[in-house]
Scaffold this active site. Structure first.
Site, PDB file in Angstrom:
ATOM      1  CE  LYS A 175      -3.952   2.011   2.753  1.00 31.47           C
ATOM      2  NZ  LYS A 175      -4.739   1.846   3.662  1.00 31.47           N
ATOM      3  CB  SER A 234      -7.979   3.697   2.808  1.00 31.82           C
ATOM      4  OG  SER A 234      -7.252   3.188   3.882  1.00 31.82           O
ATOM      5  CB  SER A 257      -8.094   1.078   6.037  1.00 32.58           C
ATOM      6  OG  SER A 257      -8.924   2.428   5.742  1.00 32.58           O
TER       7      SER A 257
END
Lengths: 95, 497
Positions: free
Chosen positions: B80, B155, B179
């Protein structure tokens, strides 16, 4: 809770974010709705409840005060938008 | 035989170690798929094809030399883009960090490289991990591989979509209010948020420091345990890193559930929950009963206050953490500056997107003179009540079973203009962050619309091993985790918003 335009401008100033007039009005409406929702916390009686700021059972975490390798100045400055050989550059702060 | 890009991380590793396939072949198979599908899915914001191939070749030559290889030998991993990678851009999907290249490696990245993983690139997220759909990314929305007119969740939407579309064998995400788990649920993959403090946050760009935790997003539960084995460690560079010893998370995986007590929190099955999700999660509970577990109803009475509490604490911490973006040390700097205040406020106005600004403003207000007691202090007190709810519940049950998200993936644009509606989509995941406990989301069905449904298991603090064991038993008894989007779903939808 009622949020005025002046309050949004004051918060934006504290947060150091320049807002346009349109942004100010949008945020005013949205913050008012979100804060209204958040007001539901007042339904709960929390008298005497110890606030929890952290979930682990850790207190102060210390280490020996010894010199260790750290980033060289060049690497620390490499991402700065404006810099000299060994410092960050900013507009004059004091006249 | 399945394609190399379809394999789970542990399958990749064993095939490479058995010399059936080279690390380079696996990496090239994934890179080829990425170049074909990433323009449609937009899971990655940076792909390091050259670096990945060089790394895979180096691993192959060390295998040829007879070296003892690490736990993630040759596994291609997506990271990420809020986790720092030395010399590889780390943007947090924000304009303000568009050109940022970290001068150091996050501890988790060091750990996976030491374990001989291959890093494919960096995945898209909602700007600074603030959002539930990736629509807040400054670099475009990631598409859900099951239906490209829908969001992948957020997210960590890029990491979850990468696993669902076979664009990585494993991925790392971060979870502040759901997330990792919510996008895993919406993309039909496994996502684990470990106990707070279990995994070092050093090098994770800070959002809500008392809530943030890095964790695996993978194709199955075994992979989640394997990746956690590598990243869970005490780190002196993170003062909130837990000193507790780390067990081997895959050694104890078994399928017998006799004697295991699973609680269904009644507050998680109320208003707003879609019928499809509810029936899939209740069917999972029935499956656990078949496997020998005991199912009981329990109560987490403060659940309805989770979202309100979270949006005070997370934004208060965020407004403090994000004060470092000042146009001086790194990141975007405005051209229009006459003094230092303008330099700050215009650099930040130009660099941050609307959701990040909104949260900074909310947090600033909650911490400001005259409001601190009413908002921040109150929320910190309610947070203590959440922890008490969970502590009491885990005296009665081993784990809890509930939905991960109230609905399957929603349409792009559906909630974009209503921040509160978007916040409420995290209602089932936020409590675990407030209490610091571990949670895992795993696939448990497909909706009538053909969208994956996720279920969540939660366990007590540092019971990550038990959590994985219970998750593994369900996975072994079912085949939901083997389902993948139909190949014809992986195309650009003209009706996408």
């Amino acid at each position: 809770m009622k949020i005025s335009t002046e309050m949004v401008e004051y918060i934006a100033h504290l947060a150091r974010i320049e807002l346009s007039e349109d942004d100010t009005e949008t945020f005013r409406i949205q913050l008012e709705a979100i804060l209204d929702y958040i007001d539901k916390l007042n339904q709960l009686d929390t008298t005497g409840v110890e606030p929890m700021v952290h979930t682990l059972d850790l207190r102060n975490v210390f280490r020996a005060d010894e010199v260790r390798p750290s980033l060289p100045p060049g690497a620390s400055l490499a991402n700065a938008p404006e810099h000299t050989e060994d410092s960050y550059k900013v507009p004059a702060v004091i006249d | 035989m399945s394609e190399l890009y379809e394999l789970s991380g542990h399958e990749v590793r064993s095939r490479i170690l058995r010399r059936e396939v080279s690390a380079e072949e696996v990496t090239r198979s994934l890179l080829e798929r990425i170049s074909k599908l990433n323009p449609i899915i937009h899971a990655y914001v940076t792909v390091d094809a050259e670096g990945a191939v060089a790394r895979a070749k180096e691993i192959d030559s060390r295998i040829a030399d007879g070296e003892k290889m690490g736990e993630l030998c040759g596994i291609p991993i997506a990271v990420k883009d809020n986790i720092c990678t030395l010399g590889m851009p780390t943007t947090c999907s924000s304009r303000i960090l568009e050109n940022f290249s970290p001068p150091y490696e996050a501890t988790v990245v060091e750990a996976i490289l030491e374990a001989d993983a291959v890093i494919l690139g960096k995945t898209n997220l909602d700007e600074f991990a603030m959002g539930s759909s990736t629509e807040n990314s400054a670099f475009g929305t990631t598409r859900n591989p099951w239906d490209t007119s829908r969001i992948p969740g957020g997210s960590s939407g890029g990491s979850a979509a990468a696993i669902a579309a076979d664009l990585a064998s494993m991925a790392l995400g971060s979870d502040t209010g759901g997330s990792i788990r919510q996008p895993a649920a919406l993309c039909g993959v496994v996502g684990l948020k470990p106990t707070y403090g279990r995994v070092s946050r050093y090098g994770l760009v800070a959002f809500g420091s008392s809530l943030d935790q890095i964790g695996p997003i993978t194709k199955d539960v075994f992979d989640a345990g394997l990746l956690l084995n590598v990243i869970a460690r005490h780190d002196p560079k993170d003062s909130t890193s837990a000193p507790e010893p780390t067990p081997n998370y895959v050694a104890g995986l078994k399928t017998d559930m006799t004697g295991v007590k699973i609680g269904l929190p009644s507050e998680y099955f109320g208003e707003g929950l879609s019928e499809d999700v509810e029936s899939a999660v209740r069917a999972a509970a029935a499956k656990y009963e078949e496997l020998g577990a005991e199912i009981v109803d329990i109560s987490l009475p403060h659940t309805e206050y989770a979202v309100a509490t979270y949006y005070i604490i997370a934004t208060a911490e965020a407004c403090s953490n994000l004060s470092r973006y000042d146009g001086v040390h790194y990141g975007h700097r405005t051209e229009r500056k006459s003094d230092i205040i303008e330099l700050y406020s215009r650099s930040r106005a130009e660099g941050f997107g609307p959701e990040v600004k909104r949260r900074i403003m909310l947090g600033t207000h909650a911490l400001s003179a005259g409001y601190y007691d009413a908002y921040y202090l109150k929320a910190a007190q309610v947070r203590a009540l959440f922890r008490r709810d969970f502590d009491e519940a885990f005296e009665e049950v081993d784990v809890m079973l509930c939905p991960t998200s109230p609905t399957p993936a929603f349409k792009i644009g559906e909630k974009a203009s209503d921040p509160l509606a978007m916040y409420l989509s995290d209602i089932y995941t936020i409590s675990a962050n407030l209490a610091g406990i571990p949670g895992i989301s795993m696939p448990c069905g497909i909706s009538p619309d053909g969208l994956p449904i996720g279920m969540q298991l939660m366990a007590g603090t540092f019971d990550d091993e038990k959590l994985l064991r219970v998750a593994y038993a369900y996975e072994q008894a079912t085949d939901h985790h083997l389902k993948r989007p139909a190949p014809d779903a992986l195309q650009d939808r003209k009706d996408a918003g």
